[in-house]
Design an enzyme around this catalytic site. Structure first.
Site, mmCIF file in Angstrom:
data_model
loop_
_atom_site.group_PDB
_atom_site.id
_atom_site.type_symbol
_atom_site.label_atom_id
_atom_site.label_comp_id
_atom_site.label_asym_id
_atom_site.label_seq_id
_atom_site.Cartn_x
_atom_site.Cartn_y
_atom_site.Cartn_z
ATOM 1 N N GLU A 7 4.993 -71.839 -58.318
ATOM 2 C CA GLU A 7 5.410 -73.061 -59.041
ATOM 3 C C GLU A 7 5.264 -72.836 -60.533
ATOM 4 O O GLU A 7 4.515 -73.523 -61.215
ATOM 5 C CB GLU A 7 4.538 -74.242 -58.576
ATOM 6 C CG GLU A 7 4.865 -75.589 -59.185
ATOM 7 C CD GLU A 7 3.776 -76.614 -58.915
ATOM 8 O OE1 GLU A 7 3.930 -77.742 -59.382
ATOM 9 O OE2 GLU A 7 2.780 -76.276 -58.251
ATOM 10 N N HIS A 9 6.914 -72.755 -64.144
ATOM 11 C CA HIS A 9 8.029 -73.506 -64.703
ATOM 12 C C HIS A 9 8.718 -72.800 -65.874
ATOM 13 O O HIS A 9 8.131 -71.989 -66.577
ATOM 14 C CB HIS A 9 7.541 -74.882 -65.157
ATOM 15 C CG HIS A 9 7.143 -75.759 -64.019
ATOM 16 N ND1 HIS A 9 8.033 -76.205 -63.074
ATOM 17 C CD2 HIS A 9 5.937 -76.265 -63.661
ATOM 18 C CE1 HIS A 9 7.399 -76.969 -62.193
ATOM 19 N NE2 HIS A 9 6.131 -77.007 -62.526
ATOM 20 N N HIS A 161 8.734 -81.922 -56.172
ATOM 21 C CA HIS A 161 7.856 -81.883 -57.343
ATOM 22 C C HIS A 161 7.695 -83.287 -57.925
ATOM 23 O O HIS A 161 8.612 -84.109 -57.844
ATOM 24 C CB HIS A 161 8.441 -80.947 -58.403
ATOM 25 C CG HIS A 161 7.486 -80.617 -59.491
ATOM 26 N ND1 HIS A 161 7.272 -81.448 -60.568
ATOM 27 C CD2 HIS A 161 6.663 -79.548 -59.660
ATOM 28 C CE1 HIS A 161 6.362 -80.900 -61.365
ATOM 29 N NE2 HIS A 161 5.974 -79.754 -60.834
ATOM 30 N N ASP A 284 1.048 -73.695 -61.765
ATOM 31 C CA ASP A 284 1.750 -74.751 -62.500
ATOM 32 C C ASP A 284 1.918 -74.363 -63.974
ATOM 33 O O ASP A 284 1.796 -75.190 -64.875
ATOM 34 C CB ASP A 284 1.011 -76.078 -62.373
ATOM 35 C CG ASP A 284 1.895 -77.293 -62.635
ATOM 36 O OD1 ASP A 284 3.115 -77.122 -62.783
ATOM 37 O OD2 ASP A 284 1.356 -78.415 -62.676
#
Length: 324
Positions: A7, A9, A161, A284
């Protein structure tokens, strides 16, 4: 030990410009520009790989940062979803040993969602990331039935998400303080997670997994609060006429990731609901940037080397079909 983060970004400047230009832009875009987040989000090259190396991460699965293309008008969402998927695919092609990617989809153009999912899968995307609604349309709306059918058929896991709650819900529940507290309450402090848990629960209640038993969903932040309330949520199975209790769908159709929250108490609770086979590692990035030492310390809370291997890489490799 191989470490796969699922995950992680990124953003492209053209999308940022488009998201800021819509009426009433998503206020959570503020977080993309805090500190050096903007620079890190746009970097799909050496800087990102250096950050991975510092943390001990071998492979990052790239995912467009919230809110994706969901708030955009349909035509624009289609065009920028395609552009984002092409850019992410190019990044993977440039560093195939270090990157994979989740696609982004134009949910504001429902008739194009399944097609773009299939196109992105053809480019090599290993799954997709979506949000709990687009405008006032929930993810469980029947207009997305073809999307979930395609995801199940193509073996493309769907990561749901967090996104900021709707304006109406914010007015009802998430305002009344100063601007920054209002935003924090509606996002990282509470609203993001409750909104995502509700979207996941609605998919279960809609019978999505009865129709598509092979469909696999990923939830971040240790299950977005949902795993802490299953004793009550199971009661909904009877009134919704589901084939199984809600908990059974969680155990068979959901994978849970850490999202950089390396709290052993959360790990232990999740393992009281589901198994190590369903857990995935993520940081994250860049919103959370745990150090290599913090990651290593957290891995020490698993009961065995095999459990650590599953969490750190094996489960992600199996779920996303990674040949590394």
């Amino acid at each position: 030990m191989t470490l796969i983060a699922i995950e992680e970004h990124w953003i492209m400047p053209e999308l940022t410009t488009a998201l800021k230009a819509v009426p009433h832009p998503d206020e959570s875009l503020f977080f993309n520009e805090m500190g050096d987040h903007g620079q890190r989000l746009e970097d799909l090259g050496d800087g990102r790989i250096a950050a991975m190396d510092a943390q001990g991460i071998d492979v990052s699965i790239l995912a467009l940062t919230p809110p994706g293309t969901h708030p955009l008008p349909a035509d624009q969402a289609v065009r920028l979803s395609r552009a984002a998927n092409d850019m992410a695919a190019a990044a993977v092609d440039g560093n195939p040993g270090r990157f994979r990617a989740l696609s982004t989809l134009p949910l504001s153009a429902p008739q194009h969602v399944a097609g773009e999912l299939a196109r992105a899968a053809g480019l090599g995307h290993v799954g997709t990331m979506v949000y709990g609604r687009s405008g006032d349309r929930f993810l469980d709306d029947p207009v997305y039935e073809d999307f979930f059918a395609a995801a199940a058929e193509l073996g493309q896991p769907v990561f749901i998400h967090p996104q900021i709650p709707s304006s109406a819900l914010r007015d009802a529940s998430y305002r009344g303080f100063d601007d920054l507290t209002d935003l924090g309450l509606a996002t990282f402090g509470w609203g993001w997670h409750l909104d995502t848990a509700t979207a996941a629960l609605r998919l279960i209640l809609r019978g999505t997994f009865d129709r598509h038993p092979q469909l696999q969903i990923v939830l971040g932040h240790w299950g977005e609060l949902l795993l802490f309330w299953l004793d009550r949520a199971d009661s909904l199975s009877r009134v919704a006429h589901l084939q199984r209790p809600v908990t059974d769908y969680i155990r068979s159709n959901f994978h849970i990731t850490s999202s950089g929250m390396f709290n052993p108490a959360l790990l232990h609770h999740v393992l009281s609901v589901t198994t190590t086979d369903r857990l995935l590692f993520s940081t994250d990035y860049p919103f959370q940037q745990p150090t290599r030492d913090e990651i290593t310390a957290f891995l020490g809370h698993f009961a065995s080397d095999e459990d650590r291997r599953k969490f750190s890489s094996a489960n992600a490799a199996a779920l996303f079909g990674l040949d590394l």
